[in-house]
Write an enzyme that holds these catalytic residues in place. Structure first.
Site, PDB file in Angstrom:
ATOM      1  N   SER A 173      33.212 -49.704  12.109  1.00  0.00           N
ATOM      2  CA  SER A 173      32.555 -48.661  11.316  1.00  0.00           C
ATOM      3  C   SER A 173      32.944 -47.307  11.887  1.00  0.00           C
ATOM      4  CB  SER A 173      31.034 -48.823  11.424  1.00  0.00           C
ATOM      5  OG  SER A 173      30.368 -47.677  10.941  1.00  0.00           O
ATOM      6  N   TYR A 186      22.634 -50.413  15.349  1.00  0.00           N
ATOM      7  CA  TYR A 186      23.889 -50.572  14.612  1.00  0.00           C
ATOM      8  C   TYR A 186      25.037 -49.838  15.317  1.00  0.00           C
ATOM      9  CZ  TYR A 186      27.058 -50.586  10.577  1.00  0.00           C
ATOM     10  OH  TYR A 186      28.134 -50.756   9.740  1.00  0.00           O
TER      11      TYR A 186
HETATM   12  C1  BGC Z   1      27.215 -48.264   7.314  1.00  0.00           C
HETATM   13  C2  BGC Z   1      26.843 -47.608   6.004  1.00  0.00           C
HETATM   14  C3  BGC Z   1      27.118 -46.122   6.059  1.00  0.00           C
HETATM   15  C4  BGC Z   1      28.507 -45.832   6.576  1.00  0.00           C
HETATM   16  C5  BGC Z   1      28.758 -44.338   6.787  1.00  0.00           C
HETATM   17  C6  BGC Z   1      28.643 -47.915   7.643  1.00  0.00           C
HETATM   18  O1  BGC Z   1      29.060 -48.555   8.792  1.00  0.00           O
HETATM   19  O2  BGC Z   1      27.030 -49.670   7.214  1.00  0.00           O
HETATM   20  O3  BGC Z   1      25.475 -47.841   5.711  1.00  0.00           O
HETATM   21  O4  BGC Z   1      26.991 -45.576   4.762  1.00  0.00           O
HETATM   22  O5  BGC Z   1      28.723 -46.508   7.793  1.00  0.00           O
HETATM   23  O6  BGC Z   1      27.699 -43.716   7.446  1.00  0.00           O
END
Ligand code: BGC
Length: 288
Positions: A173, A186
């Site tokens: 991410s 996260y």
């Molecule tokens: C998340 C999303 C988010 C994106 C940008 C991703 O890794 O799961 O919820 O919109 O990152 O912030």
């Protein structure tokens, strides 16, 4: 088409993705995509199959949606099976790999995609929320990568199939580098994924095994529905995306195909940001 029209930020056209020609880049390769029954994983599975890979569609809930992905691949002449397993459970991961090896003979491409969010203010976050996110997003990637590496090392390079003994593509991410308040579990899981992958890439490169990450920004999937489903939310989101459109699952599917193919053979240990510029500190376009 008048190019001047496109200089006006208010009249940018909606994105129309041209279909890529099928190149059979992955012909004869066997791929496993975790969390492949929806969102990014689904698109990745379809794109790998389009390029000729046989695909295991892993999922943990909702048999019907996994079957739908398998059926779509088969309808287009591909080969796919669905295997249910919780990636955070060691026994289930090992039996998924055993089933895949039995069915397909080996694995050439692992796409570590399964992931989730369980958001809370830090002082309200339960240990259960913390553990769930770390277990699926980080430990799940470890467990699947370990099984794949064992098979890649056992089999080695078969040059008619690929220059590499195996490829791992990890869906990380932008939050492996962008801090994210309210989502600390996260962001911590994705920061962990970053250094797990770079360290692993360094360790296994001599075996001709490649380990790379794709780091999506905001992609239109159920995980972030609240960030794009109303016009107000979408406008707010655009303040974070210089390229001025939300990402689509196909943006990720295509990047994964490239990292899985021999076209990217000399690339190992990278984080490829597919984010419309979200990591470019958009606030500084006018501030600072
Ligand atoms: C998340 C999303 C988010 C994106 C940008 C991703 O890794 O799961 O919820 O919109 O990152 O912030």
């Amino acid at each position: 088409m008048n190019p001047e029209q496109h200089n006006n930020l208010d009249t940018l056209p909606d994105v129309v993705m041209p279909e890529c020609p099928q190149r059979n880049l992955l012909r004869g390769q066997k791929a496993l995509v975790t969390g492949a029954n929806s969102g990014i994983g689904r698109s990745v599975a379809l794109y790998l199959a389009k390029e000729g890979a046989d695909v295991v569609v892993n999922y943990v809930f909702d048999d019907a949606s996994a079957k739908e992905v398998v059926d779509e691949i088969k309808r287009k002449g591909g080969h796919a099976i669905a295997i249910k397993a919780d990636v955070s459970n060691e026994t289930e991961v090992q039996s998924m790999f055993a089933s895949m090896l039995e069915e397909f003979g080996t694995i050439d491409i692992l796409v570590n995609n399964a992931g989730l969010q369980s958001d809370a203010a830090f002082d309200e976050m339960t240990l259960e929320q913390w553990n769930k996110v770390i277990n699926v997003n980080l430990t799940g990637q470890f467990l699947c990568a370990r099984e794949a590496i064992r098979e890649f090392k056992r089999r080695g390079v078969i040059s008619e199939i690929s220059c590499a003994a195996g490829k791992i593509i990890s869906i990380s991410s932008v939050h492996e580098v962008i801090p994210w308040g309210g989502h600390v579990n996260y962001a911590a899981s994705k920061g962990g994924v970053m250094l797990m992958n770079k360290s692993l890439a360094q360790e296994v490169a001599p075996y001709r095994i490649r380990v790379n990450s794709v780091c999506p920004g905001a992609i239109r999937t159920p995980i972030n529905r609240t960030a794009w489903e109303t016009p107000e939310a979408y406008d707010d989101l655009m303040k974070l995306i210089p390229y001025n459109r939300i990402g689509e699952p196909v943006d990720i599917g295509r990047a994964v195909v490239w990292l899985a193919s021999d076209d990217s053979d000399y690339i190992n240990g990278i984080s490829l940001f597919v984010d419309g510029g979200m990591t470019l500190y958009p606030g500084f376009a006018e501030g600072g």
